[in-house]
Design a protein around this motif. Sequence first.
Motif, PDB file in Angstrom:
ATOM      1  N   LYS A  78      41.919  12.664   8.689  1.00 38.68           N
ATOM      2  CA  LYS A  78      41.320  13.898   8.201  1.00 38.68           C
ATOM      3  C   LYS A  78      40.415  13.600   7.007  1.00 38.68           C
ATOM      4  O   LYS A  78      40.810  12.913   6.071  1.00 38.68           O
ATOM      5  N   ASP A  79      39.200  14.085   7.067  1.00 40.61           N
ATOM      6  CA  ASP A  79      38.248  13.855   5.989  1.00 40.61           C
ATOM      7  C   ASP A  79      38.642  14.710   4.780  1.00 40.61           C
ATOM      8  O   ASP A  79      38.808  15.922   4.901  1.00 40.61           O
ATOM      9  N   PRO A  80      38.798  14.101   3.600  1.00 39.72           N
ATOM     10  CA  PRO A  80      39.201  14.877   2.429  1.00 39.72           C
ATOM     11  C   PRO A  80      38.180  15.924   2.025  1.00 39.72           C
ATOM     12  O   PRO A  80      38.508  16.876   1.329  1.00 39.72           O
ATOM     13  N   ALA A  81      36.926  15.759   2.479  1.00 41.56           N
ATOM     14  CA  ALA A  81      35.887  16.724   2.130  1.00 41.56           C
ATOM     15  C   ALA A  81      35.887  17.930   3.058  1.00 41.56           C
ATOM     16  O   ALA A  81      35.133  18.874   2.865  1.00 41.56           O
ATOM     17  N   GLY A  82      36.736  17.902   4.082  1.00 41.57           N
ATOM     18  CA  GLY A  82      36.781  19.023   5.009  1.00 41.57           C
ATOM     19  C   GLY A  82      36.502  18.576   6.436  1.00 41.57           C
ATOM     20  O   GLY A  82      36.314  17.396   6.713  1.00 41.57           O
ATOM     21  N   ASP A  83      36.486  19.537   7.349  1.00 43.10           N
ATOM     22  CA  ASP A  83      36.276  19.256   8.764  1.00 43.10           C
ATOM     23  C   ASP A  83      34.793  19.020   9.017  1.00 43.10           C
ATOM     24  O   ASP A  83      33.979  19.932   8.887  1.00 43.10           O
ATOM     25  N   VAL A  84      34.426  17.779   9.389  1.00 43.00           N
ATOM     26  CA  VAL A  84      33.031  17.457   9.672  1.00 43.00           C
ATOM     27  C   VAL A  84      32.841  17.111  11.139  1.00 43.00           C
ATOM     28  O   VAL A  84      31.858  16.466  11.507  1.00 43.00           O
ATOM     29  N   ALA A  85      33.773  17.553  11.982  1.00 43.94           N
ATOM     30  CA  ALA A  85      33.717  17.207  13.397  1.00 43.94           C
ATOM     31  C   ALA A  85      32.461  17.743  14.073  1.00 43.94           C
ATOM     32  O   ALA A  85      31.995  17.179  15.061  1.00 43.94           O
ATOM     33  N   ARG A  86      31.902  18.808  13.550  1.00 42.69           N
ATOM     34  CA  ARG A  86      30.709  19.389  14.165  1.00 42.69           C
ATOM     35  C   ARG A  86      29.430  18.932  13.478  1.00 42.69           C
ATOM     36  O   ARG A  86      28.345  19.414  13.797  1.00 42.69           O
ATOM     37  N   GLY A  87      29.541  17.979  12.556  1.00 42.36           N
ATOM     38  CA  GLY A  87      28.358  17.449  11.899  1.00 42.36           C
ATOM     39  C   GLY A  87      28.229  17.954  10.478  1.00 42.36           C
ATOM     40  O   GLY A  87      28.677  19.041  10.133  1.00 42.36           O
ATOM     41  N   ARG A  88      27.615  17.129   9.659  1.00 50.36           N
ATOM     42  CA  ARG A  88      27.437  17.487   8.256  1.00 50.36           C
ATOM     43  C   ARG A  88      26.342  18.537   8.099  1.00 50.36           C
ATOM     44  O   ARG A  88      25.413  18.615   8.914  1.00 50.36           O
ATOM     45  N   ALA A  89      26.475  19.335   7.064  1.00 52.09           N
ATOM     46  CA  ALA A  89      25.476  20.361   6.769  1.00 52.09           C
ATOM     47  C   ALA A  89      25.305  20.466   5.268  1.00 52.09           C
ATOM     48  O   ALA A  89      25.261  21.553   4.695  1.00 52.09           O
ATOM     49  N   SER A  90      25.215  19.307   4.621  1.00 56.71           N
ATOM     50  CA  SER A  90      25.175  19.256   3.163  1.00 56.71           C
ATOM     51  C   SER A  90      23.767  19.221   2.599  1.00 56.71           C
ATOM     52  O   SER A  90      23.579  19.305   1.392  1.00 56.71           O
ATOM     53  N   THR A  91      22.759  19.079   3.474  1.00 57.74           N
ATOM     54  CA  THR A  91      21.371  19.052   3.019  1.00 57.74           C
ATOM     55  C   THR A  91      20.558  20.045   3.832  1.00 57.74           C
ATOM     56  O   THR A  91      20.979  20.512   4.894  1.00 57.74           O
ATOM     57  N   GLU A  92      19.384  20.335   3.335  1.00 55.63           N
ATOM     58  CA  GLU A  92      18.514  21.296   4.017  1.00 55.63           C
ATOM     59  C   GLU A  92      18.157  20.835   5.420  1.00 55.63           C
ATOM     60  O   GLU A  92      18.128  21.636   6.360  1.00 55.63           O
ATOM     61  N   LEU A  93      17.919  19.531   5.584  1.00 56.27           N
ATOM     62  CA  LEU A  93      17.523  19.019   6.888  1.00 56.27           C
ATOM     63  C   LEU A  93      18.707  18.907   7.841  1.00 56.27           C
ATOM     64  O   LEU A  93      18.594  19.241   9.030  1.00 56.27           O
ATOM     65  N   SER A  94      19.862  18.451   7.344  1.00 53.46           N
ATOM     66  CA  SER A  94      21.029  18.326   8.213  1.00 53.46           C
ATOM     67  C   SER A  94      21.512  19.690   8.714  1.00 53.46           C
ATOM     68  O   SER A  94      22.084  19.797   9.799  1.00 53.46           O
ATOM     69  N   LYS A  95      21.260  20.732   7.942  1.00 50.72           N
ATOM     70  CA  LYS A  95      21.642  22.085   8.371  1.00 50.72           C
ATOM     71  C   LYS A  95      20.840  22.538   9.589  1.00 50.72           C
ATOM     72  O   LYS A  95      21.276  23.416  10.331  1.00 50.72           O
ATOM     73  N   LEU A  96      19.676  21.942   9.779  1.00 48.02           N
ATOM     74  CA  LEU A  96      18.826  22.327  10.904  1.00 48.02           C
ATOM     75  C   LEU A  96      19.258  21.686  12.212  1.00 48.02           C
ATOM     76  O   LEU A  96      18.859  22.137  13.288  1.00 48.02           O
ATOM     77  N   LEU A  97      20.068  20.628  12.137  1.00 50.16           N
ATOM     78  CA  LEU A  97      20.576  20.008  13.358  1.00 50.16           C
ATOM     79  C   LEU A  97      21.615  20.907  13.997  1.00 50.16           C
ATOM     80  O   LEU A  97      22.470  21.481  13.322  1.00 50.16           O
ATOM     81  N   LEU A  98      21.554  21.024  15.307  1.00 55.53           N
ATOM     82  CA  LEU A  98      22.541  21.823  16.035  1.00 55.53           C
ATOM     83  C   LEU A  98      23.935  21.245  15.815  1.00 55.53           C
ATOM     84  O   LEU A  98      24.153  20.050  16.024  1.00 55.53           O
ATOM     85  N   PRO A  99      24.895  22.048  15.373  1.00 58.21           N
ATOM     86  CA  PRO A  99      26.261  21.544  15.251  1.00 58.21           C
ATOM     87  C   PRO A  99      26.769  21.031  16.594  1.00 58.21           C
ATOM     88  O   PRO A  99      26.343  21.504  17.650  1.00 58.21           O
ATOM     89  N   VAL A 100      27.632  20.047  16.556  1.00 60.76           N
ATOM     90  CA  VAL A 100      28.166  19.478  17.791  1.00 60.76           C
ATOM     91  C   VAL A 100      28.756  20.615  18.634  1.00 60.76           C
ATOM     92  O   VAL A 100      29.650  21.339  18.174  1.00 60.76           O
ATOM     93  N   PRO A 101      28.262  20.813  19.859  1.00 63.57           N
ATOM     94  CA  PRO A 101      28.715  21.950  20.668  1.00 63.57           C
ATOM     95  C   PRO A 101      30.199  21.831  21.048  1.00 63.57           C
ATOM     96  O   PRO A 101      30.780  20.742  21.050  1.00 63.57           O
ATOM     97  N   ILE A 102      30.786  22.961  21.379  1.00 63.14           N
ATOM     98  CA  ILE A 102      32.162  22.972  21.877  1.00 63.14           C
ATOM     99  C   ILE A 102      32.231  22.136  23.154  1.00 63.14           C
ATOM    100  O   ILE A 102      31.385  22.236  24.041  1.00 63.14           O
ATOM    101  N   GLY A 103      33.236  21.294  23.253  1.00 66.92           N
ATOM    102  CA  GLY A 103      33.365  20.410  24.407  1.00 66.92           C
ATOM    103  C   GLY A 103      32.716  19.062  24.206  1.00 66.92           C
ATOM    104  O   GLY A 103      32.780  18.200  25.081  1.00 66.92           O
ATOM    105  N   TYR A 104      32.077  18.873  23.053  1.00 64.92           N
ATOM    106  CA  TYR A 104      31.454  17.599  22.693  1.00 64.92           C
ATOM    107  C   TYR A 104      32.082  17.084  21.403  1.00 64.92           C
ATOM    108  O   TYR A 104      32.788  17.810  20.701  1.00 64.92           O
ATOM    109  N   ARG A 105      31.784  15.839  21.075  1.00 70.94           N
ATOM    110  CA  ARG A 105      32.193  15.257  19.802  1.00 70.94           C
ATOM    111  C   ARG A 105      31.097  14.291  19.365  1.00 70.94           C
ATOM    112  O   ARG A 105      30.230  13.912  20.179  1.00 70.94           O
ATOM    113  N   LEU A 106      31.123  13.911  18.099  1.00 71.69           N
ATOM    114  CA  LEU A 106      30.131  12.972  17.604  1.00 71.69           C
ATOM    115  C   LEU A 106      30.172  11.677  18.408  1.00 71.69           C
ATOM    116  O   LEU A 106      31.250  11.188  18.769  1.00 71.69           O
TER     117      LEU A 106
END
Length: 275
Positions: A78-106
Amino acid sequence: MTTQVTTPDESADTPGPAAPLSPAAPGRARRVIRTALPVVLVIAAVGGAAAYTSSTVDSADHSVRTVLWQEPERKPGKDPAGDVARGRASTELSKLLLPVPIGYRLGPDIGEMGNDGEQSGSKAAAAVKESARGLAGKERRDYEKRIDELRIEGTAVRSYVPDGNDLLVETQIMRMKDKKAVRNLYNVRSGLFETIGIFRQGPKIQGHTRNAKCFLLRKDSEGGEDPIVSMECMAYDGELSISVSASGTVPFDRAAVAELLKDQLNHITSPGEYV
């Protein structure tokens, strides 16, 4: 959410042999490639694993079932920073990436950027310039000048695979300062894919027919049946250049990949609705 995605052929991915090129076509294609060589290299750097996948498959053992991505035996802690299974969203550009869809993983790493990474403008530009290792002298200088003219501000990438491990999707978003350059890059890329004769039209992207296109590698001209199909998609939205590359086993669900690109473009417009 179910959305109808139209394709040129809704049947299984078994199109007939490609129509032969006219005598003038090969020469025209060669001229286009020569005059746009820097852009061809940008295509390789900005997004597109079709050639790599094809060469890898050619040397693979076709007698065994192909698995594109083997799930690790142990689950990550478990990541101590929280659940990042759907992808990071800590920057303006990373927020624009589609989160990992349901049924998929990184999925697997995309070079040095990992499976969910980002590079600043200077590093992103340097990475694109690195794709010109085969050039020298004036050609390399011209290529690097064109990259500088794009004024790349940053790049973000994310890869993911479905639970069945039968598909690999790599998404990349590149931000540039010049919207015209973004549009021109899209037009040149799509034009080359249409001209060189080794790709065929893929499914259309509902709601984005003017700013997104997908292409599938044509089948082996000798009639061989590759166990992996590759699909390359490109799009743009304002100052953003978007690339989606997918490789999957037969039968290849091209409509599902087109749906992912549609969701990616809609996510850029309305992030909250596609998280």
